[in-house]
Design a protein around this motif. Structure first.
Motif, PDB file in Angstrom:
ATOM      1  N   GLU A 192      -4.427  -5.994  -2.186  1.00  0.00           N
ATOM      2  CA  GLU A 192      -3.286  -6.577  -1.471  1.00  0.00           C
ATOM      3  C   GLU A 192      -3.553  -7.958  -0.885  1.00  0.00           C
ATOM      4  N   SER A 229      -3.249  -1.003  -5.227  1.00  0.00           N
ATOM      5  CA  SER A 229      -3.950  -0.601  -4.006  1.00  0.00           C
ATOM      6  C   SER A 229      -5.372  -1.165  -3.977  1.00  0.00           C
ATOM      7  N   GLN A 232     -14.048   0.292   0.639  1.00  0.00           N
ATOM      8  CA  GLN A 232     -13.061   0.689   1.641  1.00  0.00           C
ATOM      9  C   GLN A 232     -13.497   0.303   3.055  1.00  0.00           C
ATOM     10  N   ARG A 259     -10.143  -2.340  -7.124  1.00  0.00           N
ATOM     11  CA  ARG A 259      -8.974  -1.463  -7.185  1.00  0.00           C
ATOM     12  C   ARG A 259      -9.397  -0.047  -6.837  1.00  0.00           C
ATOM     13  N   TYR A 260      -8.582   0.573  -6.006  1.00  0.00           N
ATOM     14  CA  TYR A 260      -8.943   1.901  -5.506  1.00  0.00           C
ATOM     15  C   TYR A 260      -8.660   2.994  -6.520  1.00  0.00           C
ATOM     16  N   ILE A 289      -6.470  -4.333   4.400  1.00  0.00           N
ATOM     17  CA  ILE A 289      -5.561  -4.088   5.531  1.00  0.00           C
ATOM     18  C   ILE A 289      -6.362  -3.935   6.830  1.00  0.00           C
ATOM     19  N   ASP A 299     -11.701  -2.822   3.541  1.00  0.00           N
ATOM     20  CA  ASP A 299     -10.310  -2.709   3.077  1.00  0.00           C
ATOM     21  C   ASP A 299      -9.493  -3.894   3.581  1.00  0.00           C
ATOM     22  N   ARG A 321       0.836  -1.210   0.000  1.00  0.00           N
ATOM     23  CA  ARG A 321       0.000   0.000   0.000  1.00  0.00           C
ATOM     24  C   ARG A 321       0.873   1.264   0.000  1.00  0.00           C
ATOM     25  N   GLN A 322       1.891   1.244   0.855  1.00  0.00           N
ATOM     26  CA  GLN A 322       2.798   2.402   0.929  1.00  0.00           C
ATOM     27  C   GLN A 322       3.544   2.608  -0.367  1.00  0.00           C
ATOM     28  N   GLY A 338       2.487  -5.263  -6.649  1.00  0.00           N
ATOM     29  CA  GLY A 338       2.141  -5.954  -5.404  1.00  0.00           C
ATOM     30  C   GLY A 338       2.590  -7.401  -5.407  1.00  0.00           C
ATOM     31  N   GLU A 371       2.662   1.743  -3.345  1.00  0.00           N
ATOM     32  CA  GLU A 371       1.765   2.259  -4.388  1.00  0.00           C
ATOM     33  C   GLU A 371       1.411   3.718  -4.137  1.00  0.00           C
ATOM     34  N   ASN A 372       1.178   4.075  -2.879  1.00  0.00           N
ATOM     35  CA  ASN A 372       0.906   5.482  -2.586  1.00  0.00           C
ATOM     36  C   ASN A 372       2.081   6.356  -3.014  1.00  0.00           C
TER      37      ASN A 372
END
Lengths: 322, 326
Positions: A47, A44, A262, A241-242, A267, A265, A20-21, A71, A23-24
């Motif tokens: 995952e 994102s 979300q 996908r976000y 995570i 989510d 996630r990090q 990912g 991709e951000n």
């Protein structure tokens, strides 16, 4: 949920948070024009599917996917440095800066790459699986398949071939609801994509909640064991996908739908599970998060400091020379 | 060992069989290669000799045949995939061009793709528009792929063995019209001809004929006829469209100062275009006449015999072209 020990769950948490990090950060770097090019497809939201599925494999098993590959690469153990340097087109990238976002690969991890022609990697998966059978090994191939790819000829030909040759492939459809911008229901006569297995006389392992890493792990583990002993399996993971299809594409106007997803989510789902089952795990999760954010920043620094490819790189590896 | 007279299909069969005996990693796959004994009989007897593991009948799935060969090659096997005719390879173009040819480069050398795709190529049997193609130059357009096109049984054996032993992907076409034509073939199992090396099939000093596959046959026939009139043609058989052995052509051209390119393929963006372009770029000072091209006519192939033959190159068309540059 089956019994998975705490260290394993924390490791999955680490991987998912790292992805996630990563991709951000890619998104930010793209906007800053530090990552360039027209193509970058972020993982994102997906995952749990990637991490849970890859976790079901042995190191000697094989993984192959399409262009939404960051990912999967990280889950398989590629370093964020190697991946990020490839994003930035640097010599130190996993593909020497010649592949880019869509063509990450790592031979040493048996990660056979991201492939950018929809469905193009599916017969490759069959061929890699053939080598395993041919040489009397019991390694399997985990092949990710986008929902969009399930409608082209490669899907049909590769899945059918894997069935007639009893190849050890786990075909895992990442159904994120859209092929680019077109909903699955609009593009697939049978929107329950796992049912395609029937057409090939292949083992159908149904649908799995792609937001739940433990569920994905459990189903894919069963599929891997089946493929090892018998033959190909088809699974459909329901996920989302976000971001838009790619960074250069318009995001679709589905805010309500995005908010719904979300709520579950991947995570957060794992976080809730860990917090319910283990006391005082929150601090451990915070530590993991801090470490992974630092790892991504370190990867960015590494990539920024790396050299760009040279003329020698431009003309090398067109052919095997020796 | 003495050379043995045999048709090209037998020379190919000999090459393939020897390589399968030599290297356990070599296997064949394709439509009708096993139980049916091969559409062109190149794999005749293979299923009995090598078994189902190494002689793999496939569904009619050209995308998967080429793509699975790529994957198997990446993983360490050495597939020889048969696409029944080159016409069907249009269905495999993505696997061949985007994958076979690019993977070594795209992943910076992490993977090798030691595979061969064999396909029968050619026209002239009233096979009609969709089954009458010689598109070798299309494949030769792309770096990462080798393209081999033998013109004799001897070359067929030596070139196919080289293709199988090489670590790069090779598209190997076999002229349908030549499968049954005989020639002398070395029986040694180490008879391997180097990739990318042209061969002077006939020496001469007045004009260089540059050809490949069936074009070599027409060129040799034309040379024979022209010799009677005192015109001596040098016939360069390119053998490989990639790598393209232009140094051999240049050497010949320095001697003759004239060139006719002979190809079974279509004239636009073709083998002939490439050879002619390179000659004017590099040999301009040696040039005594424009480079002529003898190609198929720029039409889709019809069914009726009379008009189909009009569209095809032949020895007489080569003779006429030579007379234009002399």
């Amino acid at each position: 949920m089956a019994e998975i020990d705490k260290p394993t769950l924390l490791e999955w948490y680490r991987q998912m948070f790292l992805i996630r990090q990563f991709e951000n950060q890619c998104d930010v770097l793209y906007k800053e024009k530090k990552i360039t090019g027209v193509y970058m497809h972020l993982y994102s939201g997906l995952e749990a599917t990637g991490v849970g599925a890859v976790a079901a494999l042995r190191p000697s098993d094989h993984v192959i996917t399409a262009y939404r590959d960051h990912g999967i690469a990280l889950a398989r153990g590629m370093t964020p440095e190697s991946a990020m340097a490839e994003m930035m087109g640097k010599r130190t990238g996993c593909s020497g800066g010649k592949g880019g976002s869509m063509h990450l690969a790592s031979r040493e991890h048996n990660f056979w790459g991201g492939y950018a022609i929809v469905g193009g990697h599916l017969p490759l998966a069959a061929g890699i699986a053939l080598e395993s059978r041919y040489n009397g090994k019991d390694d399997v191939v985990l092949s990710f398949v986008g929902d969009g790819a399930s409608n082209n000829g490669y899907f049909h030909e590769a899945l059918n071939l894997s069935a007639v040759w009893d190849l050890p492939v786990v075909w895992l459809i990442e159904n994120n609801g859209y092929g680019m911008g077109t909903p699955v229901e609009v593009s697939s006569g049978q929107p329950e994509l796992h049912k395609r297995a029937v057409a090939y006389g292949m083992k159908d392992m149904g649908r799995v909640d792609g937001q739940n890493v433990v569920d994905v792990y459990n189903v894919v583990s069963k599929a891997v064991e089946y493929a090892r002993k018998k033959g190909p399996v088809l699974i459909e993971s329901l996920t989302y996908r976000y971001k838009g299809h790619g960074v250069s594409d318009r995001s679709y106007d589905k805010m309500a739908e995005l908010r719904d997803w979300q709520q579950k989510d991947p995570i957060l789902v794992l976080q809730d599970y860990l917090c319910k089952h283990y006391e005082c795990v929150e601090d451990e999760l915070k530590d993991i998060e801090r470490e992974q954010m630092a790892a991504v920043f370190k990867a960015v620094e590494f990539a920024e400091d790396s050299e760009v490819p040279t003329y020698e790189d431009l003309i090398s590896h067109i052919y095997v020379e020796e | 060992m003495a050379d043995k007279n045999m048709p090209m299909r037998e020379a190919l069969r000999m090459a393939l069989r020897e390589e399968m005996i030599r290297d356990e990693r070599v296997f064949v796959m394709g439509e009708e290669v096993g139980a049916w004994q091969g559409t062109h009989r190149v794999t005749r007897g293979f299923l009995d000799e090598f078994g189902e593991k190494r002689v793999r009948d496939t569904p009619i799935s050209e995308m998967a045949i080429a793509g699975a060969a790529v994957g198997a090659a990446m993983a360490g096997l050495r597939p020889v995939a048969e696409i029944m005719t080159i016409n069907f390879a249009f269905l495999s173009l993505d696997a061949i061009i985007n994958h076979a040819a690019k993977i070594h480069y795209m992943f910076n050398g992490q993977f090798r793709v030691p595979m061969v795709i064999r396909a029968a190529s050619g026209w002239g049997d009233q096979a009609t528009a969709t089954h009458s193609h010689t598109p070798e130059p299309i494949f030769a357009h792309f770096p990462g792929l080798y393209v081999g096109c033998p013109s004799t049984p001897r070359d067929a054996k030596g070139m196919l063995k080289a293709a199988i032993r090489d670590d790069n992907p090779v598209l190997f076409t076999e002229s349908i019209a030549m499968y049954s034509k005989p020639g002398l073939v070395p029986e040694e199992d180490d008879f391997v001809l180097p990739i990318g090396k042209a061969d002077i099939k006939r020496e001469g000093r007045h004009v260089t004929l540059v050809a490949y596959a069936r074009g070599v046959e027409w060129s040799l026939q034309a040379a024979e006829q022209l010799a009677k009139e005192g015109i001596e043609c040098e016939v360069v058989d390119m053998r490989w469209l990639r790598p393209l052995d232009m140094p051999t052509v240049f050497e010949s051209f320095k001697k003759t100062n004239r060139c006719v390119v002979v190809e079974e393929s279509l004239p636009y963006y073709s083998f002939g275009s490439e050879v002619a372009a390179q000659l004017q770029e590099h040999m301009f000072d040696y040039m005594d006449a424009p480079v002529k091209r003898v190609s198929a006519m720029d039409v889709p192939l019809p069914y009726a015999r009379e008009i189909e033959l009009m569209a095809l190159p032949n020895a007489q068309k080569v003779v006429d072209a030579v007379k234009e540059v002399i």
